[in-house]
Design an enzyme around this catalytic site. Structure first.
Site, PDB file in Angstrom:
ATOM      1  N   GLY A 109     100.227 -36.508  93.342  1.00 52.46           N
ATOM      2  CA  GLY A 109      99.457 -35.554  94.146  1.00 52.46           C
ATOM      3  C   GLY A 109      99.699 -35.805  95.629  1.00 52.46           C
ATOM      4  N   ALA A 110     100.970 -36.063  95.966  1.00 54.35           N
ATOM      5  CA  ALA A 110     101.319 -36.545  97.309  1.00 54.35           C
ATOM      6  C   ALA A 110     100.977 -35.568  98.435  1.00 54.35           C
ATOM      7  CB  ALA A 110     102.811 -36.888  97.353  1.00 54.35           C
ATOM      8  N   ALA A 111     100.910 -34.276  98.112  1.00 57.00           N
ATOM      9  CA  ALA A 111     100.626 -33.293  99.174  1.00 57.00           C
ATOM     10  C   ALA A 111      99.134 -33.059  99.377  1.00 57.00           C
ATOM     11  CB  ALA A 111     101.307 -31.964  98.845  1.00 57.00           C
ATOM     12  N   ASP A 156     106.642 -40.611 110.694  1.00 60.16           N
ATOM     13  CA  ASP A 156     108.089 -40.422 110.777  1.00 60.16           C
ATOM     14  C   ASP A 156     108.615 -40.319 109.343  1.00 60.16           C
ATOM     15  OD1 ASP A 156     108.112 -40.537 113.504  1.00 60.16           O
ATOM     16  OD2 ASP A 156     108.451 -42.716 113.570  1.00 60.16           O
ATOM     17  N   GLY A 213      91.850 -42.459  90.909  1.00 62.83           N
ATOM     18  CA  GLY A 213      90.747 -42.053  91.779  1.00 62.83           C
ATOM     19  C   GLY A 213      90.199 -40.697  91.409  1.00 62.83           C
ATOM     20  N   HIS A 245      79.700 -32.859 100.051  1.00 65.85           N
ATOM     21  CA  HIS A 245      81.155 -32.904 100.182  1.00 65.85           C
ATOM     22  C   HIS A 245      81.683 -31.592 100.767  1.00 65.85           C
ATOM     23  CE1 HIS A 245      80.916 -36.265  97.278  1.00 65.85           C
ATOM     24  NE2 HIS A 245      82.069 -36.655  97.831  1.00 65.85           N
ATOM     25  N   LYS A 254      85.840 -29.217  97.211  1.00 62.22           N
ATOM     26  CA  LYS A 254      85.615 -30.096  96.047  1.00 62.22           C
ATOM     27  C   LYS A 254      85.310 -29.292  94.786  1.00 62.22           C
ATOM     28  CE  LYS A 254      83.428 -34.376  94.564  1.00 62.22           C
ATOM     29  NZ  LYS A 254      84.715 -34.832  93.999  1.00 62.22           N
TER      30      LYS A 254
HETATM   31  N1  LIG Z   1      87.872 -42.233  93.786  1.00 62.46           N
HETATM   32  C1  LIG Z   1      87.877 -41.984  95.092  1.00 62.46           C
HETATM   33  O1  LIG Z   1      87.680 -42.881  95.935  1.00 62.46           O
HETATM   34  C2  LIG Z   1      88.171 -40.600  95.544  1.00 62.46           C
HETATM   35  C3  LIG Z   1      88.435 -39.641  94.616  1.00 62.46           C
HETATM   36  N2  LIG Z   1      88.805 -38.386  94.997  1.00 62.46           N
HETATM   37  C4  LIG Z   1      89.185 -37.478  93.932  1.00 62.46           C
HETATM   38  O2  LIG Z   1      90.608 -37.307  93.958  1.00 62.46           O
HETATM   39  C5  LIG Z   1      90.950 -36.029  93.456  1.00 62.46           C
HETATM   40  C6  LIG Z   1      91.839 -35.306  94.451  1.00 62.46           C
HETATM   41  O3  LIG Z   1      91.120 -35.048  95.639  1.00 62.46           O
HETATM   42  P1  LIG Z   1      91.820 -34.326  96.892  1.00 62.46           P
HETATM   43  O4  LIG Z   1      92.974 -35.137  97.371  1.00 62.46           O
HETATM   44  O5  LIG Z   1      90.734 -33.987  97.831  1.00 62.46           O
HETATM   45  O6  LIG Z   1      92.345 -32.988  96.198  1.00 62.46           O
HETATM   46  P2  LIG Z   1      93.606 -32.092  96.588  1.00 62.46           P
HETATM   47  O7  LIG Z   1      93.433 -30.817  95.845  1.00 62.46           O
HETATM   48  O8  LIG Z   1      93.750 -32.040  98.083  1.00 62.46           O
HETATM   49  O9  LIG Z   1      94.849 -32.916  96.010  1.00 62.46           O
HETATM   50  C7  LIG Z   1      95.202 -32.980  94.655  1.00 62.46           C
HETATM   51  C8  LIG Z   1      96.714 -32.884  94.587  1.00 62.46           C
HETATM   52  O10 LIG Z   1      97.140 -33.172  93.267  1.00 62.46           O
HETATM   53  C9  LIG Z   1      98.195 -32.294  92.969  1.00 62.46           C
HETATM   54  N3  LIG Z   1      98.379 -32.164  91.521  1.00 62.46           N
HETATM   55  C10 LIG Z   1      97.576 -31.524  90.625  1.00 62.46           C
HETATM   56  N4  LIG Z   1      98.135 -31.572  89.398  1.00 62.46           N
HETATM   57  C11 LIG Z   1      99.295 -32.267  89.523  1.00 62.46           C
HETATM   58  C12 LIG Z   1     100.331 -32.626  88.615  1.00 62.46           C
HETATM   59  N5  LIG Z   1     100.278 -32.301  87.312  1.00 62.46           N
HETATM   60  N6  LIG Z   1     101.379 -33.338  89.088  1.00 62.46           N
HETATM   61  C13 LIG Z   1     101.435 -33.692  90.384  1.00 62.46           C
HETATM   62  N7  LIG Z   1     100.508 -33.351  91.314  1.00 62.46           N
HETATM   63  C14 LIG Z   1      99.450 -32.644  90.873  1.00 62.46           C
HETATM   64  C15 LIG Z   1      97.782 -30.965  93.633  1.00 62.46           C
HETATM   65  O11 LIG Z   1      98.880 -30.101  93.778  1.00 62.46           O
HETATM   66  C16 LIG Z   1      97.209 -31.476  94.940  1.00 62.46           C
HETATM   67  O12 LIG Z   1      98.204 -31.548  95.953  1.00 62.46           O
HETATM   68  C17 LIG Z   1      89.608 -35.333  93.154  1.00 62.46           C
HETATM   69  O13 LIG Z   1      89.309 -35.500  91.784  1.00 62.46           O
HETATM   70  C18 LIG Z   1      88.616 -36.090  94.023  1.00 62.46           C
HETATM   71  O14 LIG Z   1      87.305 -36.019  93.555  1.00 62.46           O
HETATM   72  C19 LIG Z   1      88.901 -38.035  96.302  1.00 62.46           C
HETATM   73  C20 LIG Z   1      88.623 -38.962  97.267  1.00 62.46           C
HETATM   74  C21 LIG Z   1      88.233 -40.319  96.983  1.00 62.46           C
HETATM   75  O1  LIG Z   2      86.536 -35.015  96.293  1.00 61.87           O
HETATM   76  C1  LIG Z   2      86.319 -35.807  97.246  1.00 61.87           C
HETATM   77  O2  LIG Z   2      86.612 -35.520  98.405  1.00 61.87           O
HETATM   78  C2  LIG Z   2      85.703 -37.096  96.948  1.00 61.87           C
HETATM   79  N1  LIG Z   2      85.577 -37.430  95.698  1.00 61.87           N
HETATM   80  C3  LIG Z   2      85.038 -38.632  95.195  1.00 61.87           C
HETATM   81  C4  LIG Z   2      83.788 -38.345  94.390  1.00 61.87           C
HETATM   82  O3  LIG Z   2      83.826 -37.405  93.562  1.00 61.87           O
HETATM   83  O4  LIG Z   2      82.795 -39.037  94.556  1.00 61.87           O
HETATM   84  C5  LIG Z   2      84.870 -39.710  96.244  1.00 61.87           C
HETATM   85  C6  LIG Z   2      84.517 -39.228  97.617  1.00 61.87           C
HETATM   86  O5  LIG Z   2      83.151 -38.989  97.685  1.00 61.87           O
HETATM   87  C7  LIG Z   2      85.336 -38.018  98.050  1.00 61.87           C
END
Ligand SMILES: NC(=O)C1=CN([C@@H]2O[C@H](COP(=O)(O)OP(=O)(O)OC[C@H]3O[C@@H](n4cnc5c(N)ncnc54)[C@H](O)[C@@H]3O)[C@@H](O)[C@H]2O)C=CC1
Ligand SMILES: O=C(O)C1=N[C@H](C(=O)O)C[C@H](O)C1
Length: 269
Positions: A7-9, A51, A97, A154, A158
């Site tokens: 999910g690099a982007a 970079d 995560g 959030h 989300k």
């Molecule tokens: N545990 C933690 O500390 C945290 C957890 N999260 C969780 O992380 C997840 C992502 O959050 P965000 O980055 O905000 O979402 P986002 O939507 O910005 O990023 C998710 C990325 O995963 C990619 N993706 C989806 N399916 C894929 C696949 N099959 N192969 C490759 N890439 C794929 C998407 O295209 C997107 O770029 C959520 O479930 C969020 O709740 C977010 C922040 C902190």
């Molecule tokens: O989706 C988010 O942004 C976040 N998701 C995690 C969660 O579901 O608790 C962690 C953080 O709060 C940000």
């Protein structure tokens, strides 16, 4: 350690790349995006505002897993369940995560953890994991005359509620009280709900704007105790994820938490 970003982007994907690039002992082994993503072929460093790192984002998961020692996965529940199978086959560390899993998803992740090291947490920051330990301690100390409510806010993008963090905090509160969260959680209130049931643990979710993540555990009785965490930078989650990957290398297969990584269980908090 060669670590790839799944999910690099995404919002977290970019924060993970920035953190990996500045962490000694780590190399960015690759970046994965979903098939059809406009990010495929782009440099992972450039996309994250750095970079160029000379690593192009790919949609070839098999190749990427074969050339990494660990993967950081902040994607979607369906993608993460599929990646757990690949990480188990490749015998590499899988840091999860992603939030919003169903019970069925969780069973599949537990099965994958028989063959691979999985570190999974609804929140990877040190602060929230400390907050969870403190929540358990306060819940164990206060009686059921204190009502426990968990409130979060959030950003507007989300997709899941309650947040993974809220569920972690709810689980910590239930553990402190020595009750089952499933039997005591109230996730929605609308209309004629009747009075609050003694011992319930309530959840409320707000969504809006660009809020990174805010959580509050409220113990409400004739006096009120509130424990809160406010995240202002996704780097705190990314740092936790990279720490988890480094910690997981060489460990026996199993499903680990950030409390294991941070040694919070040893502290007995
Ligand atoms: N545990 C933690 O500390 C945290 C957890 N999260 C969780 O992380 C997840 C992502 O959050 P965000 O980055 O905000 O979402 P986002 O939507 O910005 O990023 C998710 C990325 O995963 C990619 N993706 C989806 N399916 C894929 C696949 N099959 N192969 C490759 N890439 C794929 C998407 O295209 C997107 O770029 C959520 O479930 C969020 O709740 C977010 C922040 C902190
Ligand atoms: O989706 C988010 O942004 C976040 N998701 C995690 C969660 O579901 O608790 C962690 C953080 O709060 C940000």
């Amino acid at each position: 350690m060669r670590i790839a970003v799944l999910g690099a982007a995404g919002r977290m994907g970019q924060a993970l790349t920035r953190t990996l690039a500045e962490t000694p002992g780590c190399t960015v082994a690759g970046g994965l995006e979903a098939e059809g993503s406009p990010a495929i072929g782009q440099d992972i460093g450039t996309l994250a505002g750095l970079d160029p790192l000379g690593v192009a984002i790919t949609d070839d998961a098999l190749h990427l897993f074969a050339h990494a020692d660990g993967v950081l996965d902040f994607t979607s529940p369906a993608a993460t369940v599929a990646f757990a199978g690949l990480a188990a086959q490749a015998r590499i560390v899988h840091v999860i995560g992603t939030t919003g899993f169903s019970e069925d998803d969780l069973i599949k992740l537990e099965a994958a953890a028989r063959h691979a090291v999985i570190v999974k947490a609804g929140n990877m920051s040190m602060g929230v994991n400390l907050l969870a330990a403190l929540t358990a301690r306060v819940a164990a100390t206060l009686g059921p005359e204190f009502d426990i409510e968990i409130l979060e806010m959030h950003h507007r993008h989300k997709r899941d509620a309650p947040s993974g963090t809220s569920l972690m905090l709810g689980a910590a509160a239930a553990k402190g009280r020595e009750v089952s969260l499933a039997e005591h959680s109230v996730r929605t209130r609308d209309g004629e709900t009747g009075p609050r049931r003694t011992g319930d643990i309530g959840f409320a979710a707000l969504r809006g704007g660009d809020v990174v993540g805010e959580h509050r555990v409220i113990f409400a009785g004739r006096e009120r105790i509130e424990l809160a965490h406010i995240a202002s930078d996704r780097g705190i989650f990314a740092r936790g994820a990279v720490t988890a990957a480094l910690w997981g290398r060489g460990k026996s297969p199993g499903l680990y938490s950030m409390a294991d990584v941070l040694g919070l269980q040893v502290l007995g908090l």
